[in-house]
Design a protein around this motif. Structure first.
Motif, PDB file in Angstrom:
ATOM      1  N   LEU A 231     -14.248   0.339  16.085  1.00 36.62           N
ATOM      2  CA  LEU A 231     -14.004   0.769  17.459  1.00 36.62           C
ATOM      3  C   LEU A 231     -12.524   1.059  17.670  1.00 36.62           C
ATOM      4  CD1 LEU A 231     -15.099   1.245  20.306  1.00 36.62           C
ATOM      5  CD2 LEU A 231     -14.830  -1.208  20.751  1.00 36.62           C
ATOM      6  N   ARG A 232     -11.655   0.197  17.167  1.00 41.72           N
ATOM      7  CA  ARG A 232     -10.214   0.423  17.309  1.00 41.72           C
ATOM      8  C   ARG A 232      -9.779   1.690  16.587  1.00 41.72           C
ATOM      9  NH1 ARG A 232      -5.578  -0.643  14.360  1.00 41.72           N
ATOM     10  NH2 ARG A 232      -3.708  -0.935  15.639  1.00 41.72           N
ATOM     11  N   LYS A 233     -10.295   1.907  15.402  1.00 37.67           N
ATOM     12  CA  LYS A 233      -9.926   3.104  14.637  1.00 37.67           C
ATOM     13  C   LYS A 233     -10.372   4.378  15.356  1.00 37.67           C
ATOM     14  CE  LYS A 233      -9.399   1.569   9.839  1.00 37.67           C
ATOM     15  NZ  LYS A 233      -9.121   0.156  10.028  1.00 37.67           N
ATOM     16  N   LEU A 234     -11.518   4.343  16.022  1.00 37.05           N
ATOM     17  CA  LEU A 234     -11.966   5.510  16.785  1.00 37.05           C
ATOM     18  C   LEU A 234     -10.986   5.834  17.911  1.00 37.05           C
ATOM     19  CD1 LEU A 234     -15.818   4.939  17.100  1.00 37.05           C
ATOM     20  CD2 LEU A 234     -14.678   6.749  15.823  1.00 37.05           C
ATOM     21  N   TYR A 235     -10.446   4.792  18.546  1.00 35.37           N
ATOM     22  CA  TYR A 235      -9.492   5.012  19.629  1.00 35.37           C
ATOM     23  C   TYR A 235      -8.168   5.565  19.134  1.00 35.37           C
ATOM     24  CZ  TYR A 235     -12.292   2.742  23.258  1.00 35.37           C
ATOM     25  OH  TYR A 235     -13.267   2.442  24.157  1.00 35.37           O
ATOM     26  N   ILE A 236      -7.660   4.992  18.049  1.00 35.71           N
ATOM     27  CA  ILE A 236      -6.291   5.355  17.638  1.00 35.71           C
ATOM     28  C   ILE A 236      -6.252   6.555  16.692  1.00 35.71           C
ATOM     29  CG2 ILE A 236      -5.601   2.942  17.891  1.00 35.71           C
ATOM     30  CD1 ILE A 236      -5.418   2.767  14.867  1.00 35.71           C
ATOM     31  N   ALA A 237      -7.419   7.050  16.247  1.00 39.13           N
ATOM     32  CA  ALA A 237      -7.444   8.167  15.299  1.00 39.13           C
ATOM     33  C   ALA A 237      -6.648   9.385  15.770  1.00 39.13           C
ATOM     34  CB  ALA A 237      -8.889   8.558  14.992  1.00 39.13           C
ATOM     35  N   PRO A 238      -6.724   9.776  17.062  1.00 41.98           N
ATOM     36  CA  PRO A 238      -6.004  10.988  17.471  1.00 41.98           C
ATOM     37  C   PRO A 238      -4.537  10.779  17.820  1.00 41.98           C
ATOM     38  CG  PRO A 238      -7.251  10.168  19.326  1.00 41.98           C
ATOM     39  CD  PRO A 238      -7.550   9.250  18.157  1.00 41.98           C
TER      40      PRO A 238
ATOM     41  N   ASP B 116     -14.804  11.691  19.158  1.00 48.74           N
ATOM     42  CA  ASP B 116     -15.118  12.796  18.258  1.00 48.74           C
ATOM     43  C   ASP B 116     -14.241  12.688  17.004  1.00 48.74           C
ATOM     44  OD1 ASP B 116     -12.678  13.408  19.317  1.00 48.74           O
ATOM     45  OD2 ASP B 116     -13.221  15.392  20.058  1.00 48.74           O
ATOM     46  N   ASN B 117     -14.026  11.445  16.568  1.00 49.19           N
ATOM     47  CA  ASN B 117     -13.090  11.209  15.471  1.00 49.19           C
ATOM     48  C   ASN B 117     -13.765  10.598  14.251  1.00 49.19           C
ATOM     49  OD1 ASN B 117     -11.008  11.842  17.421  1.00 49.19           O
ATOM     50  ND2 ASN B 117     -11.338   9.783  18.217  1.00 49.19           N
ATOM     51  N   LEU B 118     -15.079  10.741  14.134  1.00 47.54           N
ATOM     52  CA  LEU B 118     -15.792  10.063  13.062  1.00 47.54           C
ATOM     53  C   LEU B 118     -15.316  10.511  11.684  1.00 47.54           C
ATOM     54  CD1 LEU B 118     -17.961   8.162  12.059  1.00 47.54           C
ATOM     55  CD2 LEU B 118     -19.622  10.008  12.304  1.00 47.54           C
ATOM     56  N   LYS B 119     -15.075  11.797  11.527  1.00 46.30           N
ATOM     57  CA  LYS B 119     -14.690  12.288  10.199  1.00 46.30           C
ATOM     58  C   LYS B 119     -13.379  11.660   9.754  1.00 46.30           C
ATOM     59  CE  LYS B 119     -14.332  16.488   7.449  1.00 46.30           C
ATOM     60  NZ  LYS B 119     -14.457  17.966   7.420  1.00 46.30           N
ATOM     61  N   ALA B 120     -12.410  11.573  10.662  1.00 45.87           N
ATOM     62  CA  ALA B 120     -11.121  10.976  10.315  1.00 45.87           C
ATOM     63  C   ALA B 120     -11.262   9.497  10.002  1.00 45.87           C
ATOM     64  CB  ALA B 120     -10.125  11.182  11.465  1.00 45.87           C
TER      65      ALA B 120
ATOM     66  N   PHE C 195     -24.252   4.789  18.537  1.00 43.09           N
ATOM     67  CA  PHE C 195     -24.413   3.734  19.528  1.00 43.09           C
ATOM     68  C   PHE C 195     -23.264   3.745  20.538  1.00 43.09           C
ATOM     69  CE2 PHE C 195     -23.017  -0.724  20.406  1.00 43.09           C
ATOM     70  CZ  PHE C 195     -23.958  -1.018  21.367  1.00 43.09           C
ATOM     71  N   LEU C 196     -22.034   3.835  20.056  1.00 42.00           N
ATOM     72  CA  LEU C 196     -20.870   3.803  20.945  1.00 42.00           C
ATOM     73  C   LEU C 196     -20.792   5.028  21.834  1.00 42.00           C
ATOM     74  CD1 LEU C 196     -18.213   2.414  18.453  1.00 42.00           C
ATOM     75  CD2 LEU C 196     -19.156   1.232  20.437  1.00 42.00           C
TER      76      LEU C 196
END
Length: 444
Positions: free
Chosen positions: A244-251, A227-231, A214-215
């Motif tokens: 949503l926050r975790k997707l942003y800060i993952a890298p 592109d950080n779903l696995k992490a 969706f996002l």
């Protein structure tokens, strides 16, 4: 004196009024809501809400108990029940089994909210079940066209997808992910996504996959694509805003905050431009990877769309309530330092660093950025961009570099100006030489 009456001191006997007060106060103490360590859904602090009330208040659909029953949101209630009916029929479930799943989790559900939920057990279970299934059905129908109903007012006329999406991203309008996962485990629909890369090493689609789909496909990422779903899937996700926050800060690379300068101010983009700083479009997908080296300020691309302000405000509110590291807040703060006027935005757009689709143009964007950090707490000892700010201020303070830069911008920015400047200097030198020669020739 014999027969006289001794008046008791106030402390000699129990005061009936004091006893009643003590009983009343003890009752209140016994009813205090326990502050659970698992709380993750908060009321937005008043200091933030007062700046932009609409960014935190659902306009179409309520999710969970905090906004349930509000008059403006009642129109969507019947449609949520239709989604529950479809979910039960498609999966051949009994309503009793669905109710049991939620009832078994009632204590855990209540503990996820930062305040006591003054709703009776049966009513709360009904609210959670209907809203959780609504989210599941919405995400499924968003990804799988074949599940959509022609009478669905969200995906069919009048197409309310864009009205629903902002409400799903509000901190006060969340449900814990674990209840979504429990209920989604009952769903038999498991057709893989067309984009099979998102399912690599994961198998059957999960709630995380549906949210991720969706996002990524709805254009709601402010820094390109996720592109950080696995992490992220390897961590515990509390709710949609947390995801949503975790997707942003993952890298994010290793934190620079420890032991860094307590510098939280930086010159504006226009001031840096005048000082000779060069700007570069950041190639990294890490939105937070702002770097300054050898006079070059590298900023990853920032994409601004209609809902960006709402999303950022709720991410910031979540950080301010719960998170130890305020990456989103710090990022917005340094962007606020960079942008003071529409001219700053104009430069960022010119260098391809910012792309926005706001109707009010650069002026609207500069106003939005400047308002995002109002009443937001920034902690200098943990500020993520302390070194960047210090280096930028040092560079700007070098007066000679500033003068050289101004000279280049004003006199050498085109070939004709360069030729004219050189010619003017050459004529000035010739005039000076001629004057000196004339003086020497007049001497006896």
């Amino acid at each position: 004196m014999e027969g006289s009456i001794q008046l008791a001191a106030p402390n000699d006997i129990d005061n009936p009024y004091t006893s009643a007060l003590e009983t009343s106060m003890m009752e209140k103490l016994d009813k205090l809501f326990p502050m659970s360590p698992s709380r993750c859904i908060y009321r937005v602090p008043h200091r933030l809400r007062s700046v932009c009330e609409k960014a935190y208040t659902p306009q179409v659909v309520s999710i969970g108990p905090l906004h349930h029953g509000k008059e403006i949101l009642k129109a969507m209630e019947e449609h949520k029940w239709r989604y529950l009916q479809c979910f039960i029929r498609r999966n051949n479930l009994s309503l009793k089994d669905c109710i049991k799943i939620v009832r078994d989790q009632e204590t855990s559900l209540r503990s996820c909210y930062s305040e006591a939920i003054e709703v009776q057990s049966d009513e709360l279970i009904s609210i959670i079940l209907v809203d959780a299934v609504f989210i599941i059905e919405f995400l499924l129908r968003y990804s799988y066209l074949e599940l959509r109903d022609e009478n669905d007012c969200i995906f069919g006329p009048p197409e309310m997808i864009s009205d629903i999406c902002p409400d799903l991203m509000m901190l006060e309008n969340q449900l814990p992910f674990f209840i979504l996962e429990h209920l989604f485990s009952l769903d038999i629909y498991s057709t893989p996504f067309e984009d099979t890369d998102t399912l690599e090493d994961f198998g059957r689609p999960s709630i995380l996959h549906l949210c991720y789909q969706f996002l990524n496909h709805s254009g709601r990422c402010i820094g390109g694509t996720f592109d950080n779903l696995k992490a992220v899937s390897e961590e515990e996700v509390q709710h949609f805003v947390d995801f949503l926050r975790k997707l942003y800060i993952a890298p994010i690379f290793e934190s620079q905050s420890a032991g860094q300068p307590n510098q939280v101010t930086a010159p504006s983009i226009e001031e840096l431009h005048r000082a000779g700083v060069k700007f570069k479009f950041g190639s990294t997908k890490n939105l937070f990877d702002i770097r300054f080296k050898d006079g070059i300020l590298e900023i990853p691309k920032l994409v601004i769309w209609d809902e960006t302000e709402l999303v950022l405000r709720n991410l910031i509110a979540f950080e301010q309530c719960l998170c130890e590291d305020n990456y989103i807040s710090d990022y917005v703060h340094i962007m606020d330092q960079f942008v003071n006027t529409p001219k700053d935005v104009e430069l960022l757009v010119h260098y391809g660093i910012v792309e926005h689709m706001l109707g009010g143009g650069n002026n609207e964007l500069s106003t939005m950025i400047n308002s995002l950090t109002r009443m937001v707490n920034i902690y200098p000892t943990k500020f993520y961009y302390g070194t960047v700010c210090e280096d930028l201020n040092k560079f700007r303070s070098l007066l000679w570099q500033t003068r050289i830069a101004n000279l280049r911008q004003n006199y050498f920015n085109t070939p004709w100006k360069t030729i004219s400047f050189i010619a003017a200097v050459f004529l000035l030198i010739l005039t000076a030489v001629q004057t000196i020669c004339s003086i020497i020739s007049l001497k006896p």
